[in-house]
Design a protein around this motif. Structure first.
Motif, mmCIF file in Angstrom:
data_model
loop_
_atom_site.group_PDB
_atom_site.id
_atom_site.type_symbol
_atom_site.label_atom_id
_atom_site.label_comp_id
_atom_site.label_asym_id
_atom_site.label_seq_id
_atom_site.Cartn_x
_atom_site.Cartn_y
_atom_site.Cartn_z
ATOM 1 N N SER A 123 -2.571 6.495 1.030
ATOM 2 C CA SER A 123 -3.407 5.422 0.490
ATOM 3 C C SER A 123 -4.823 5.939 0.261
ATOM 4 C CB SER A 123 -3.422 4.239 1.469
ATOM 5 O OG SER A 123 -3.894 4.714 2.724
ATOM 6 N N THR A 149 -2.131 3.269 -3.781
ATOM 7 C CA THR A 149 -1.234 4.285 -3.219
ATOM 8 C C THR A 149 -0.991 5.417 -4.215
ATOM 9 O OG1 THR A 149 -0.122 2.486 -2.107
ATOM 10 C CG2 THR A 149 1.025 4.604 -2.123
ATOM 11 N N SER A 174 0.524 -1.455 -2.431
ATOM 12 C CA SER A 174 0.587 -0.654 -1.213
ATOM 13 C C SER A 174 1.986 -0.062 -1.041
ATOM 14 C CB SER A 174 0.203 -1.497 0.005
ATOM 15 O OG SER A 174 0.821 -2.742 -0.084
#
Ligand code: ADP
Length: 459
Positions: A123, A149, A174
């Motif tokens: 991330s 991400t 994410s």
């Protein structure tokens, strides 16, 4: 009647969405496949690869980085043409093409992926840019891109177990929100990229080899031209002093400066013989440079092959007999040996065949035979000997420039030859629209050389 509103169950909507997503994935894979088939230019291919994924899957940025073995780095070579990527390029403190990561920078996730041959997810964009890009700049870039991400896929050439590079995809969700299907699709995609890169690499190296060969060929041509010029200049320069040596040696031998003592007769004879040999060699060189420049001129006139052959056999007979070789001349009785040819050149060609036969025959005999095939209208001259013969495989090369046969052949027996005689003879026969060729059953089995040209021909 009021329209009945159809309620689609939420599971069905989900299914349709999944179907749409899968369709997009298949389209992306199909697009990559067609790219693989159509693009072999390495730079174009990497651009296509970087662009395929975001276009079809709605991802934000895709980057392709390739292993540079010479510099032991991972080099960014292509980035997608997307808004997020443009923002990243603007925010970067160094040019995109300068983001080279050393293969020894183990902290970097790209290198980690390569070392472990495993995909990674992060991330933090710094993980894929460090240490070339600073932590501060990496977070500015990530903000500008708006990504959450980044997925990192190593690309390996399976057969060679060699890392080709990595493929990076940045998305605005994410890690937990990326479905298994998406991950699988990306992984399939990387398989396609691998094939494409291997193909393009082969093609590019093939192109490089072709280019290197072309350059080497040019260089050889230039060297060949310089050699021709040197041969031409050297031969011309040698001719004048040699004529003087030959002239004076001949006058000495004839006694123009007083009768030679017995002791001096042989050395003077040798000087004369060597000068004659040198004249023949220089004549070969001059002919070669005339052929190469296209300035070898011909004077065709009516001539008699029988008369010329007879004269030449008589001329070479003492030399053959000196070596203990019998030299004979026979012909088919019907005559008809008149032709249109350059007599000087014919003399040179036949002399070369006779000279070779004497040189390359340690013992035995040399036969010269002339025939005229009235059906085809061809005159055929054959010079056969019982000499060292020609090694298998040598024959086709003997008519090339400077070709002297293999070490078992003529080169071993007679080291001073130039390897030009048969080449020059072939050029001259071709100018006469005639042919010259040789036959031999192998080393030690003698050889036959043939000349063929049309009777009374007019080229
Ligand atoms: P050179 O005799 O100066 O070497 P040529 O072009 O006349 O050049 O001949 C090329 C080669 O062909 C020779 O070096 C020799 O190996 C081979 N050759 C030619 N004639 C004969 C022959 N009669 N017998 C055996 N080998 C021959």
């Amino acid at each position: 009647m009021p329209e009945e509103k159809k309620i689609i169950p939420s599971q069905e909507i989900k299914d349709i969405e999944t179907l749409i997503e899968r369709n997009k994935a298949f389209a992306a894979t199909a697009s990559l496949n067609s790219t693989i088939l159509q693009t072999l230019d390495f730079n174009l291919l990497t651009k296509h690869i970087a662009n395929s994924i975001p276009e079809f899957l709605g991802y934000q940025t895709a980057v392709l980085a390739i292993v540079d073995e010479t510099h032991q780095t991972l080099k960014r070579v292509a980035v997608s043409d997307t808004a997020s990527a443009h923002a990243a390029l603007q925010a970067l403190e160094i040019p995109f093409g300068d983001i080279d990561i050393k293969l020894s920078d183990k902290e970097n996730y790209c290198i980690k992926s390569i070392d472990e041959n495993n995909p990674h997810t992060t991330s933090d964009l710094y993980d894929v840019l460090r240490p070339t890009v600073s932590r501060e700049n990496a977070s500015v870039v990530q903000k500008a891109m708006g990504t959450k991400t980044t997925l990192i896929y190593p690309i390996f050439a399976i057969t060679e177990k060699k890392a080709l590079g990595v493929f990076l995809v940045s998305v605005n969700k994410s890690a937990e929100d990326i479905t298994e299907f998406e991950k699988q699709t990306l992984s399939n995609f990387v398989d396609g990229i691998r094939i494409a890169l291997v193909n393009a690499n082969l093609y590019t190296s093939l192109n490089n080899i072709t280019e290197e060969l072309r350059a080497a060929n040019e260089h050889l041509k230039e060297m060949d031209r310089m050699k021709s010029e040197f041969v031409s200049i050297a031969s011309h320069q040698l001719r004048t002093p040699l004529t003087a040596i030959k002239g004076y040696a001949s006058m000495l031998a004839e006694g123009s400066f007083g009768k030679l003592s017995e002791k001096m007769t042989e050395p003077v004879g040798r000087i004369l013989q060597s000068a004659d040999n040198l004249v023949a060699i220089i004549e070969d060189f001059l002919n070669l440079s005339r052929i190469e420049k296209g300035t070898l001129s011909y004077h065709f006139a009516k001539m008699d092959m029988e008369k010329l052959t007879y004269e030449l056999v008589a001329e070479f007979k003492p030399r053959a007999e000196e070596k203990g070789l019998a030299l004979s001349f026979t012909k088919d009785g019907l005559g008809g040996y008149a032709t249109m040819a350059d007599e000087g050149k014919m003399r040179q060609i036949i002399s070369n065949l006779l000279d070779n036969s004497i040189k390359y025959t340690p013992k035995g005999e040399i036969k010269v035979h002339l025939s005229h095939d009235r059906e085809t209208g061809k005159i055929l001259l054959c010079v056969s000997d019982t000499g060292i013969g020609i090694a298998p495989g040598d024959m086709p090369h003997l008519f090339l420039r400077f070709s002297r046969g293999s070490k078992q052949g003529g080169r071993k027996l007679y080291t001073e030859g130039t390897g030009l005689g048969l080449y020059v003879a072939k050029e001259m026969m071709t100018a006469h629209r005639g042919r010259i060729w040789g036959e031999s059953e192998g080393s030690g089995k003698g050889s036959k050389f043939y000349l063929e040209l049309s009777a009374k021909q007019q080229p």
